[in-house]
Design a protein around this motif. Structure first.
Motif, PDB file in Angstrom:
ATOM      1  N   THR A  62       0.825  -1.199   0.000  1.00  0.00           N
ATOM      2  CA  THR A  62       0.000   0.000   0.000  1.00  0.00           C
ATOM      3  C   THR A  62       0.863   1.254   0.000  1.00  0.00           C
ATOM      4  OG1 THR A  62      -0.136   0.025   2.408  1.00  0.00           O
ATOM      5  CG2 THR A  62      -1.895  -1.121   1.227  1.00  0.00           C
ATOM      6  N   VAL A  63       0.450   2.213  -0.782  1.00  0.00           N
ATOM      7  CA  VAL A  63       1.024   3.553  -0.752  1.00  0.00           C
ATOM      8  C   VAL A  63      -0.136   4.497  -0.476  1.00  0.00           C
ATOM      9  CG1 VAL A  63       2.137   5.377  -2.079  1.00  0.00           C
ATOM     10  CG2 VAL A  63       2.949   3.021  -2.263  1.00  0.00           C
ATOM     11  N   THR A  64       0.032   5.379   0.490  1.00  0.00           N
ATOM     12  CA  THR A  64      -1.095   6.128   1.032  1.00  0.00           C
ATOM     13  C   THR A  64      -0.883   7.630   0.970  1.00  0.00           C
ATOM     14  OG1 THR A  64      -1.461   4.311   2.583  1.00  0.00           O
ATOM     15  CG2 THR A  64      -2.526   6.397   3.101  1.00  0.00           C
ATOM     16  N   ILE A  65      -1.973   8.352   0.682  1.00  0.00           N
ATOM     17  CA  ILE A  65      -1.980   9.810   0.790  1.00  0.00           C
ATOM     18  C   ILE A  65      -2.612  10.175   2.132  1.00  0.00           C
ATOM     19  CG2 ILE A  65      -2.881  11.979  -0.109  1.00  0.00           C
ATOM     20  CD1 ILE A  65      -2.940  10.796  -2.859  1.00  0.00           C
ATOM     21  N   ALA A  66      -1.872  10.859   2.985  1.00  0.00           N
ATOM     22  CA  ALA A  66      -2.430  11.385   4.232  1.00  0.00           C
ATOM     23  C   ALA A  66      -3.222  12.636   3.898  1.00  0.00           C
ATOM     24  CB  ALA A  66      -1.312  11.701   5.214  1.00  0.00           C
ATOM     25  N   SER A  67      -4.484  12.677   4.294  1.00  0.00           N
ATOM     26  CA  SER A  67      -5.347  13.793   3.897  1.00  0.00           C
ATOM     27  C   SER A  67      -5.733  14.629   5.113  1.00  0.00           C
ATOM     28  CB  SER A  67      -6.583  13.269   3.161  1.00  0.00           C
ATOM     29  OG  SER A  67      -7.330  12.366   3.969  1.00  0.00           O
ATOM     30  N   GLY A  68      -6.927  14.424   5.646  1.00  0.00           N
ATOM     31  CA  GLY A  68      -7.392  15.205   6.779  1.00  0.00           C
ATOM     32  C   GLY A  68      -8.579  14.516   7.423  1.00  0.00           C
ATOM     33  N   ARG A  69      -9.309  15.269   8.226  1.00  0.00           N
ATOM     34  CA  ARG A  69     -10.452  14.709   8.931  1.00  0.00           C
ATOM     35  C   ARG A  69     -11.654  14.583   8.005  1.00  0.00           C
ATOM     36  NH1 ARG A  69      -8.002  18.329  12.398  1.00  0.00           N
ATOM     37  NH2 ARG A  69      -7.299  17.458  14.400  1.00  0.00           N
ATOM     38  N   VAL A  70     -12.507  13.622   8.271  1.00  0.00           N
ATOM     39  CA  VAL A  70     -13.784  13.513   7.577  1.00  0.00           C
ATOM     40  C   VAL A  70     -14.601  14.761   7.911  1.00  0.00           C
ATOM     41  CG1 VAL A  70     -15.948  12.237   7.417  1.00  0.00           C
ATOM     42  CG2 VAL A  70     -13.786  11.002   7.590  1.00  0.00           C
ATOM     43  N   GLY A  71     -15.161  15.383   6.898  1.00  0.00           N
ATOM     44  CA  GLY A  71     -15.916  16.609   7.097  1.00  0.00           C
ATOM     45  C   GLY A  71     -15.157  17.830   6.628  1.00  0.00           C
ATOM     46  N   GLY A  72     -13.829  17.705   6.463  1.00  0.00           N
ATOM     47  CA  GLY A  72     -13.032  18.791   5.920  1.00  0.00           C
ATOM     48  C   GLY A  72     -12.853  18.622   4.418  1.00  0.00           C
ATOM     49  N   LEU A  73     -11.944  19.396   3.829  1.00  0.00           N
ATOM     50  CA  LEU A  73     -11.721  19.333   2.389  1.00  0.00           C
ATOM     51  C   LEU A  73     -10.547  18.443   1.997  1.00  0.00           C
ATOM     52  CD1 LEU A  73     -12.327  23.041   1.301  1.00  0.00           C
ATOM     53  CD2 LEU A  73     -13.865  21.088   1.069  1.00  0.00           C
ATOM     54  N   TYR A  74      -9.546  18.311   2.869  1.00  0.00           N
ATOM     55  CA  TYR A  74      -8.387  17.493   2.507  1.00  0.00           C
ATOM     56  C   TYR A  74      -8.794  16.055   2.178  1.00  0.00           C
ATOM     57  CZ  TYR A  74      -4.567  20.737   3.709  1.00  0.00           C
ATOM     58  OH  TYR A  74      -3.651  21.770   3.728  1.00  0.00           O
ATOM     59  N   HIS A  75      -9.719  15.513   2.940  1.00  0.00           N
ATOM     60  CA  HIS A  75     -10.091  14.109   2.741  1.00  0.00           C
ATOM     61  C   HIS A  75     -10.735  13.857   1.377  1.00  0.00           C
ATOM     62  CE1 HIS A  75     -12.732  10.469   3.526  1.00  0.00           C
ATOM     63  NE2 HIS A  75     -11.511  10.008   3.668  1.00  0.00           N
ATOM     64  N   PRO A  76     -11.782  14.587   0.976  1.00  0.00           N
ATOM     65  CA  PRO A  76     -12.353  14.331  -0.351  1.00  0.00           C
ATOM     66  C   PRO A  76     -11.420  14.725  -1.491  1.00  0.00           C
ATOM     67  CG  PRO A  76     -13.444  16.202   0.694  1.00  0.00           C
ATOM     68  CD  PRO A  76     -12.606  15.549   1.748  1.00  0.00           C
ATOM     69  N   VAL A  77     -10.612  15.772  -1.303  1.00  0.00           N
ATOM     70  CA  VAL A  77      -9.664  16.147  -2.356  1.00  0.00           C
ATOM     71  C   VAL A  77      -8.608  15.056  -2.525  1.00  0.00           C
ATOM     72  CG1 VAL A  77      -7.882  17.798  -3.035  1.00  0.00           C
ATOM     73  CG2 VAL A  77     -10.065  18.626  -2.171  1.00  0.00           C
ATOM     74  N   GLY A  78      -8.162  14.488  -1.412  1.00  0.00           N
ATOM     75  CA  GLY A  78      -7.248  13.359  -1.499  1.00  0.00           C
ATOM     76  C   GLY A  78      -7.870  12.201  -2.270  1.00  0.00           C
ATOM     77  N   GLY A  79      -9.165  11.970  -2.047  1.00  0.00           N
ATOM     78  CA  GLY A  79      -9.872  10.928  -2.782  1.00  0.00           C
ATOM     79  C   GLY A  79      -9.945  11.219  -4.267  1.00  0.00           C
ATOM     80  N   VAL A  80     -10.151  12.485  -4.620  1.00  0.00           N
ATOM     81  CA  VAL A  80     -10.179  12.882  -6.025  1.00  0.00           C
ATOM     82  C   VAL A  80      -8.835  12.582  -6.679  1.00  0.00           C
ATOM     83  CG1 VAL A  80     -10.252  14.887  -7.568  1.00  0.00           C
ATOM     84  CG2 VAL A  80     -11.988  14.622  -5.796  1.00  0.00           C
ATOM     85  N   ILE A  81      -7.745  12.933  -6.001  1.00  0.00           N
ATOM     86  CA  ILE A  81      -6.407  12.697  -6.557  1.00  0.00           C
ATOM     87  C   ILE A  81      -6.209  11.214  -6.849  1.00  0.00           C
ATOM     88  CG2 ILE A  81      -3.932  12.783  -6.044  1.00  0.00           C
ATOM     89  CD1 ILE A  81      -4.546  15.289  -4.326  1.00  0.00           C
ATOM     90  N   CYS A  82      -6.569  10.381  -5.884  1.00  0.00           N
ATOM     91  CA  CYS A  82      -6.393   8.941  -6.069  1.00  0.00           C
ATOM     92  C   CYS A  82      -7.247   8.391  -7.204  1.00  0.00           C
ATOM     93  CB  CYS A  82      -6.730   8.213  -4.771  1.00  0.00           C
ATOM     94  SG  CYS A  82      -5.370   8.139  -3.597  1.00  0.00           S
ATOM     95  N   LYS A  83      -8.502   8.789  -7.235  1.00  0.00           N
ATOM     96  CA  LYS A  83      -9.399   8.211  -8.227  1.00  0.00           C
ATOM     97  C   LYS A  83      -9.086   8.684  -9.638  1.00  0.00           C
ATOM     98  CE  LYS A  83     -13.226   6.749  -5.374  1.00  0.00           C
ATOM     99  NZ  LYS A  83     -14.696   6.635  -5.253  1.00  0.00           N
ATOM    100  N   LEU A  84      -8.651   9.923  -9.775  1.00  0.00           N
ATOM    101  CA  LEU A  84      -8.262  10.403 -11.095  1.00  0.00           C
ATOM    102  C   LEU A  84      -7.060   9.619 -11.626  1.00  0.00           C
ATOM    103  CD1 LEU A  84      -8.575  14.287 -10.727  1.00  0.00           C
ATOM    104  CD2 LEU A  84      -9.973  12.804 -12.154  1.00  0.00           C
ATOM    105  N   ALA A  85      -6.162   9.256 -10.739  1.00  0.00           N
ATOM    106  CA  ALA A  85      -4.932   8.568 -11.153  1.00  0.00           C
ATOM    107  C   ALA A  85      -5.107   7.069 -11.327  1.00  0.00           C
ATOM    108  CB  ALA A  85      -3.840   8.824 -10.117  1.00  0.00           C
ATOM    109  N   GLN A  86      -6.261   6.525 -10.920  1.00  0.00           N
ATOM    110  CA  GLN A  86      -6.388   5.087 -10.803  1.00  0.00           C
ATOM    111  C   GLN A  86      -6.175   4.321 -12.107  1.00  0.00           C
ATOM    112  OE1 GLN A  86      -6.870   3.316  -7.716  1.00  0.00           O
ATOM    113  NE2 GLN A  86      -5.924   1.996  -9.228  1.00  0.00           N
TER     114      GLN A  86
END
Length: 356
Positions: A62-86
């Motif tokens: 596993t290689v992981t992006i550390a984002s932020g708390r659920v409810g903030g913006l870092y977490h969903p933006v981190g998800g966008v980065i991962c899914k775009l690159a998938q």
């Protein structure tokens, strides 16, 4: 690479009940979730779902992006980065994990310890980590830290009860201000602004805890007079606050903005547009830092290249879905707020497209 890198990814969407329990406005989270889903359709992402794919996932590193708390913006933006690159990462036998975390400071610490492989961090804290200053003075310079690209501007935001007559940062003198814990990024930002004003810290009564169900409720119930945040806009917590009670955004004076930018280029002048939040029709000048994506020199260039390429090639889609992604141009994304050297994988993509 000596062997295929395998990264496992699972991004958990937040359901309405969970969002309600967090006390956040659902609007921005809906936009972010929608951005993830549309981005998936555009790049034909294949998501590794827990359950039927468990056997395959067990064989993956596993290689992981550390984002932020659920409810903030870092977490969903981190998800966008991962899914775009998938889709691109699939060709390397790779996928990507998003880690829920406490934000910039713990993200950098985890990156340094090798617990994660990429991290979302504020530009001023990236500078501190690379130089071994501020909250990272005990660790010394993080020499293997590498920049990937800048994401968006995060605005130093002060939200005050309207009945407290707080219009500018100077008006916080003698007030009760929620700044979080002593090691929080919001406390760090508040300290920077106070120092720029020539304050010692005794001018403000700091509040680090509250009894309300959430930050918005605590302010509206008069547990403190204002709270500070360093965030992109529109932000769900600020939106909820202005919907729950009369609250205004506080401006930072131009001389202070000029002083901060002169002394440290990682602070930028920024504006929260009027009308972003209820009861705040006028533009609010303030200072900003930049949300950045960082990694280490040890992460393979192939992985960073694919992540960078996928994000930049789909940036127009994200900009159409949320103003969050409009705060920086592509040219600014390859230089603004990047204290650490650019990772060779990102540099390869930037060179190909004439950005660097």
């Amino acid at each position: 690479m000596d062997s295929p890198i395998r990264l496992s990814f699972f991004l958990r969407d937040i359901d309405d009940e969970e969002a309600s329990n967090l006390g956040e406005s659902e609007a921005m989270m809906a936009v972010c979730r929608h951005a993830v889903r549309v981005a998936m359709a555009v790049v034909l992402v294949t998501v590794v779902v827990l359950g039927g794919e468990a056997g395959a996932a067990e064989k993956q590193e596993t290689v992981t992006i550390a984002s932020g708390r659920v409810g903030g913006l870092y977490h969903p933006v981190g998800g966008v980065i991962c899914k775009l690159a998938q889709e691109s990462l699939d060709r390397h036998g790779a996928s990507c994990t998003v880690d829920i975390s406490g934000g910039s400071i713990p993200n950098i610490k985890d990156l340094r310890k090798g617990k994660v492989d990429l991290a979302m961090v504020q530009s001023d804290l990236q500078q501190d980590a690379f130089a071994g200053t501020g909250p990272f003075a005990d660790e010394g310079p993080f020499e293997k830290l590498r920049s990937v690209f800048a994401l968006y501007v995060e605005h130093f935001t002060v939200v005050a009860r309207e009945d407290k007559d707080i219009e500018t940062f100077e008006d916080l003198k003698g007030k009760r201000v929620y700044v979080g814990g002593t090691t929080s990024s919001r406390r760090d930002a508040a300290d920077v602004l106070m120092e720029a004003h020539g304050w010692t810290g005794e001018e403000v009564s700091f509040v680090s805890e509250f009894k309300g169900a959430n930050l918005a409720e605590a302010l509206c119930e008069d547990e403190f007079d204002a709270f500070v945040y360093t965030i992109g806009y529109p932000n769900p917590t600020v939106r909820e606050t202005t919907m729950l009670c009369d609250a205004n955004l506080v401006k930072v004076a131009d001389p202070i903005l000029e002083k901060l930018n002169r002394e440290n280029p990682f602070y930028v002048g920024s504006v929260i547009p009027g009308g972003t939040y209820r009861g705040n029709p006028r533009d609010v000048p303030t200072v900003g830092v930049v949300a950045t994506l960082v990694t280490t020199a040890e992460v393979p260039p192939e992985v960073i290249y694919e992540i960078t390429k996928a994000y930049f090639e789909n940036l127009g889609l994200l900009q159409a879905l949320s103003p969050l992604f409009l705060s920086l141009t592509k040219t600014e994304m390859v230089k603004t707020g990047l204290a650490a050297p650019i990772h060779e994988g990102a540099l390869k993509y930037f060179s190909e497209v004439g950005l660097k």
